[in-house]
Design a protein around this motif. Structure first.
Motif, PDB file in Angstrom:
ATOM      1  N   GLY A  89       7.432   6.718  -3.140  1.00 56.64           N
ATOM      2  CA  GLY A  89       6.878   7.280  -4.243  1.00 56.64           C
ATOM      3  C   GLY A  89       5.590   6.434  -4.941  1.00 56.64           C
ATOM      4  O   GLY A  89       5.300   6.434  -5.937  1.00 56.64           O
ATOM      5  N   ALA A  90       4.902   5.651  -4.205  1.00 53.32           N
ATOM      6  CA  ALA A  90       3.814   4.951  -4.464  1.00 53.32           C
ATOM      7  C   ALA A  90       2.498   5.770  -4.705  1.00 53.32           C
ATOM      8  O   ALA A  90       2.548   6.674  -3.911  1.00 53.32           O
ATOM      9  N   PRO A  91       1.926   5.856  -5.738  1.00 60.53           N
ATOM     10  CA  PRO A  91       0.934   6.584  -5.881  1.00 60.53           C
ATOM     11  C   PRO A  91      -0.279   6.262  -5.126  1.00 60.53           C
ATOM     12  O   PRO A  91      -1.022   7.200  -4.877  1.00 60.53           O
ATOM     13  N   GLU A  92      -0.442   5.334  -4.371  1.00 59.80           N
ATOM     14  CA  GLU A  92      -1.496   4.778  -3.365  1.00 59.80           C
ATOM     15  C   GLU A  92      -0.757   4.453  -2.143  1.00 59.80           C
ATOM     16  O   GLU A  92       0.222   3.843  -2.015  1.00 59.80           O
ATOM     17  N   VAL A  93      -1.541   4.839  -1.099  1.00 59.48           N
ATOM     18  CA  VAL A  93      -1.036   4.917   0.284  1.00 59.48           C
ATOM     19  C   VAL A  93      -2.167   4.292   1.253  1.00 59.48           C
ATOM     20  O   VAL A  93      -3.255   4.830   1.055  1.00 59.48           O
ATOM     21  N   TRP A  94      -1.804   3.272   1.886  1.00 60.39           N
ATOM     22  CA  TRP A  94      -2.858   2.691   2.839  1.00 60.39           C
ATOM     23  C   TRP A  94      -2.024   2.721   4.199  1.00 60.39           C
ATOM     24  O   TRP A  94      -1.309   2.377   4.394  1.00 60.39           O
ATOM     25  N   VAL A  95      -3.134   3.390   5.137  1.00 56.30           N
ATOM     26  CA  VAL A  95      -2.693   3.499   6.497  1.00 56.30           C
ATOM     27  C   VAL A  95      -3.085   2.610   7.453  1.00 56.30           C
ATOM     28  O   VAL A  95      -4.401   2.388   7.475  1.00 56.30           O
ATOM     29  N   THR A  96      -2.415   1.940   8.249  1.00 57.60           N
ATOM     30  CA  THR A  96      -2.824   0.840   8.942  1.00 57.60           C
ATOM     31  C   THR A  96      -3.297   0.972  10.202  1.00 57.60           C
ATOM     32  O   THR A  96      -4.201   0.931  10.949  1.00 57.60           O
ATOM     33  N   HIS A  97      -2.326   1.705  11.236  1.00 59.02           N
ATOM     34  CA  HIS A  97      -2.730   1.956  12.521  1.00 59.02           C
ATOM     35  C   HIS A  97      -2.065   3.355  12.935  1.00 59.02           C
ATOM     36  O   HIS A  97      -1.100   3.801  12.683  1.00 59.02           O
ATOM     37  N   GLY A  98      -2.758   3.699  14.080  1.00 55.15           N
ATOM     38  CA  GLY A  98      -2.219   5.028  14.652  1.00 55.15           C
ATOM     39  C   GLY A  98      -3.005   6.133  14.297  1.00 55.15           C
ATOM     40  O   GLY A  98      -4.375   5.991  14.288  1.00 55.15           O
ATOM     41  N   SER A  99      -2.520   7.362  13.991  1.00 55.08           N
ATOM     42  CA  SER A  99      -3.409   8.501  13.665  1.00 55.08           C
ATOM     43  C   SER A  99      -3.416   8.512  12.183  1.00 55.08           C
ATOM     44  O   SER A  99      -3.086   9.166  11.447  1.00 55.08           O
ATOM     45  N   THR A 158      21.772  -0.763  16.390  1.00 55.07           N
ATOM     46  CA  THR A 158      21.112  -2.014  16.888  1.00 55.07           C
ATOM     47  C   THR A 158      20.533  -2.570  15.781  1.00 55.07           C
ATOM     48  O   THR A 158      20.002  -3.825  15.896  1.00 55.07           O
ATOM     49  N   CYS A 159      20.314  -2.133  14.901  1.00 59.02           N
ATOM     50  CA  CYS A 159      19.528  -2.703  13.625  1.00 59.02           C
ATOM     51  C   CYS A 159      19.884  -1.999  12.111  1.00 59.02           C
ATOM     52  O   CYS A 159      20.300  -0.906  12.083  1.00 59.02           O
ATOM     53  N   THR A 160      19.390  -2.674  11.099  1.00 54.66           N
ATOM     54  CA  THR A 160      19.773  -2.383   9.610  1.00 54.66           C
ATOM     55  C   THR A 160      18.714  -1.273   9.415  1.00 54.66           C
ATOM     56  O   THR A 160      17.537  -1.137   9.666  1.00 54.66           O
ATOM     57  N   ALA A 161      19.243  -0.057   8.682  1.00 52.80           N
ATOM     58  CA  ALA A 161      18.308   1.220   8.433  1.00 52.80           C
ATOM     59  C   ALA A 161      17.382   0.825   7.399  1.00 52.80           C
ATOM     60  O   ALA A 161      17.227  -0.120   6.498  1.00 52.80           O
ATOM     61  N   PHE A 162      16.222   1.526   7.655  1.00 51.63           N
ATOM     62  CA  PHE A 162      15.230   1.614   6.697  1.00 51.63           C
ATOM     63  C   PHE A 162      15.646   1.808   5.064  1.00 51.63           C
ATOM     64  O   PHE A 162      16.479   2.642   4.941  1.00 51.63           O
ATOM     65  N   GLU A 163      14.790   1.185   4.289  1.00 52.33           N
ATOM     66  CA  GLU A 163      15.245   1.285   2.764  1.00 52.33           C
ATOM     67  C   GLU A 163      14.218   1.604   1.944  1.00 52.33           C
ATOM     68  O   GLU A 163      13.400   0.622   2.200  1.00 52.33           O
ATOM     69  N   PRO A 164      13.872   2.679   1.366  1.00 54.45           N
ATOM     70  CA  PRO A 164      12.549   2.728   0.469  1.00 54.45           C
ATOM     71  C   PRO A 164      12.569   2.074  -0.596  1.00 54.45           C
ATOM     72  O   PRO A 164      13.592   1.524  -1.105  1.00 54.45           O
ATOM     73  N   VAL A 165      11.489   1.291  -0.733  1.00 53.95           N
ATOM     74  CA  VAL A 165      11.053   0.326  -1.887  1.00 53.95           C
ATOM     75  C   VAL A 165       9.995   0.991  -2.722  1.00 53.95           C
ATOM     76  O   VAL A 165       8.998   0.990  -2.480  1.00 53.95           O
ATOM     77  N   PRO A 166      10.544   1.373  -4.027  1.00 49.13           N
ATOM     78  CA  PRO A 166       9.330   1.704  -5.008  1.00 49.13           C
ATOM     79  C   PRO A 166       8.468   0.612  -5.053  1.00 49.13           C
ATOM     80  O   PRO A 166       8.384  -0.462  -5.005  1.00 49.13           O
ATOM     81  N   CYS A 167       7.200   1.260  -5.177  1.00 50.85           N
ATOM     82  CA  CYS A 167       5.883   0.006  -5.130  1.00 50.85           C
ATOM     83  C   CYS A 167       4.680   0.903  -5.642  1.00 50.85           C
ATOM     84  O   CYS A 167       4.609   2.077  -6.063  1.00 50.85           O
ATOM     85  N   ASP A 168       3.731  -0.005  -5.936  1.00 47.71           N
ATOM     86  CA  ASP A 168       2.365   0.503  -6.385  1.00 47.71           C
ATOM     87  C   ASP A 168       1.307   0.924  -5.123  1.00 47.71           C
ATOM     88  O   ASP A 168       0.779   1.985  -5.365  1.00 47.71           O
ATOM     89  N   VAL A 169       1.642   0.437  -4.399  1.00 51.74           N
ATOM     90  CA  VAL A 169       0.824   0.654  -3.027  1.00 51.74           C
ATOM     91  C   VAL A 169       1.941   0.643  -1.755  1.00 51.74           C
ATOM     92  O   VAL A 169       2.792  -0.617  -1.557  1.00 51.74           O
ATOM     93  N   PHE A 170       1.855   1.669  -0.959  1.00 51.23           N
ATOM     94  CA  PHE A 170       2.779   1.558   0.301  1.00 51.23           C
ATOM     95  C   PHE A 170       1.801   1.608   1.568  1.00 51.23           C
ATOM     96  O   PHE A 170       0.989   2.269   1.621  1.00 51.23           O
ATOM     97  N   VAL A 171       2.076   0.256   2.310  1.00 51.21           N
ATOM     98  CA  VAL A 171       0.903   0.354   3.377  1.00 51.21           C
ATOM     99  C   VAL A 171       2.140   0.723   4.467  1.00 51.21           C
ATOM    100  O   VAL A 171       2.806  -0.057   4.957  1.00 51.21           O
ATOM    101  N   THR A 172       1.605   1.505   5.334  1.00 52.34           N
ATOM    102  CA  THR A 172       2.334   2.616   6.358  1.00 52.34           C
ATOM    103  C   THR A 172       1.604   2.438   7.426  1.00 52.34           C
ATOM    104  O   THR A 172       0.334   2.821   7.708  1.00 52.34           O
ATOM    105  N   GLU A 173       2.553   2.353   8.593  1.00 53.26           N
ATOM    106  CA  GLU A 173       2.009   2.777  10.050  1.00 53.26           C
ATOM    107  C   GLU A 173       1.731   4.170  10.222  1.00 53.26           C
ATOM    108  O   GLU A 173       2.104   4.917   9.417  1.00 53.26           O
ATOM    109  N   ALA A 174       1.141   4.449  11.166  1.00 55.98           N
ATOM    110  CA  ALA A 174       0.948   6.053  11.602  1.00 55.98           C
ATOM    111  C   ALA A 174       0.900   6.323  13.158  1.00 55.98           C
ATOM    112  O   ALA A 174      -0.063   7.017  13.505  1.00 55.98           O
TER     113      ALA A 174
END
Length: 363
Positions: free
Chosen positions: A303-313, A130-146
């Motif tokens: 492959g981002a060297p820095e990861v910021w985690v937003t919500h969840g665990s 029902t939707c378009t698949a996730f595509e990884p995007v190279p970046c300096d910071v990846f802000v991810t849910e958890a």
């Protein structure tokens, strides 16, 4: 992705404010928790897409969902931006990449003076018709849910969970199987997965799901024959599959069905106590979020060297990311909730349901 030596560090141009994640040079928020002058919205779930922003930038599908949900409160100005296109907002380039969460869901890709931040919104890595698949995007910071950021959350193969539902129907052909599924994304995905598994009978749906199912069809998602469950006779429902908002399966609405088998499609069904508390007879672990292994895999893929985690665990993912060589920290954003708590996604908010809040203005 290596940031140019002259590029500003992301912490100097993206920060957490009371209204949410704020891009300083662009003067906009991403998924703000309250109305603001300019919002970049990753997807249509109500904990990310709030009403009454002065201007909204989102994918065309997300804007359609917001119009369906909020009508005139969807936003003062609605600006569509398709996947892969770019828009400059006060010197910041904004683009969207697929997130694989629900129809139109996107990662917000922000670029400023040689520095790139990707804000994932909610995402999953499983295939979804029902939707378009996730595509990884190279970046300096990846802000991810958890959302499912603990090792206990390892989702089983989705097709196997749908097979459990069909097998239960075979074993109990006289009983109605009523499946609790969130109105936006989960309900349409369960229907599409049933069709892919070869289930060709009509699927009955609660009235609260109709509007968004119609919207998905309007955007080319095939769902097969759907029938309204609200006005059907009990005898008509024997042996059938019914989808309803999670709140409906526990109230008197479900009791009008034929000896119902209560099911719930959610990643939280991995927690047996949750299933027991909700009176779920057949838990179906069908999640629209990445599980623990997929979260870790995504960090490696991006492959981002820095990861910021937003919500969840947040703490568990920050700790594991650090062990794997990423610089990681928790953002502790407020205003994110479980999607299953929102049962009226297809309907216009009742008067007074959405309090009027002051628009957040640039200081």
């Amino acid at each position: 992705m290596a940031r140019a030596s002259t590029a500003p560090h992301p912490e100097t141009w993206l920060e957490v404010r009371p209204a949410g994640l704020y891009c300083i040079p662009g003067d906009f928020y991403v998924d703000p928790a309250r109305p603001v002058e300019r919002a970049v919205v990753t997807h249509g779930h109500a904990d990310h897409a709030r009403p009454n922003n002065a201007a909204v930038l989102a994918t065309p599908e997300t804007l359609a969902i917001m119009r369906s949900r909020y009508r005139e409160a969807a936003g003062g100005t609605l600006e569509p931006l398709a996947y892969g296109e770019g828009r400059e907002v006060n010197g910041v380039k904004v683009a969207f990449a697929p997130a694989g969460h629900v129809l139109g869901s996107a990662q917000a890709v922000l670029e400023y003076r040689g520095s790139r931040i990707v804000i994932s919104g909610d995402y999953k890595r499983r295939e979804d018709p029902t939707c378009t698949a996730f595509e990884p995007v190279p970046c300096d910071v990846f802000v991810t849910e958890a959302t499912f950021g603990l090792p206990v959350f390892r989702h089983p193969p989705t097709d196997g969970e749908i097979a459990k539902l069909l097998e239960s129907r075979r074993l109990f052909p006289e009983r109605t199987h009523v499946v609790g599924a969130y109105a936006l994304g989960k309900a349409q995905r369960v229907i599409a997965l049933l069709r892919r598994a070869g289930y060709e009978r009509p699927i009955w749906i609660h009235g609260a799901l109709q509007q968004l199912c119609d919207l998905y069809r309007d955007h080319g998602v095939e769902l097969g024959e759907l029938r309204p469950a609200t006005a059907a006779e009990k005898r008509e429902m024997a042996g059938e599959i019914v989808l309803a908002p999670p709140s409906a399966i526990a109230d008197r609405w479900a009791r009008r069905l034929s000896d119902p088998v209560t099911c719930m499609a959610s990643g939280w069904m991995r927690v047996r106590q949750r299933a027991k508390q909700r009176g779920v007879e057949l838990p179906l672990i069908v999640s629209d979020h990445a599980d623990w292994d997929e979260l870790i895999q995504t960090l490696d893929d991006v492959g981002a060297p820095e990861v910021w985690v937003t919500h969840g665990s947040e703490e568990a993912l920050v700790h594991t990311a650090g062990q794997r060589g990423f610089r990681a920290r928790a953002l502790s954003l407020i205003g994110r909730g479980e999607e299953e708590q929102e049962t009226g996604a297809a309907a216009k908010p009742e008067p007074g349901a959405e309090p009027e809040l002051p628009v957040e203005r640039k200081p």
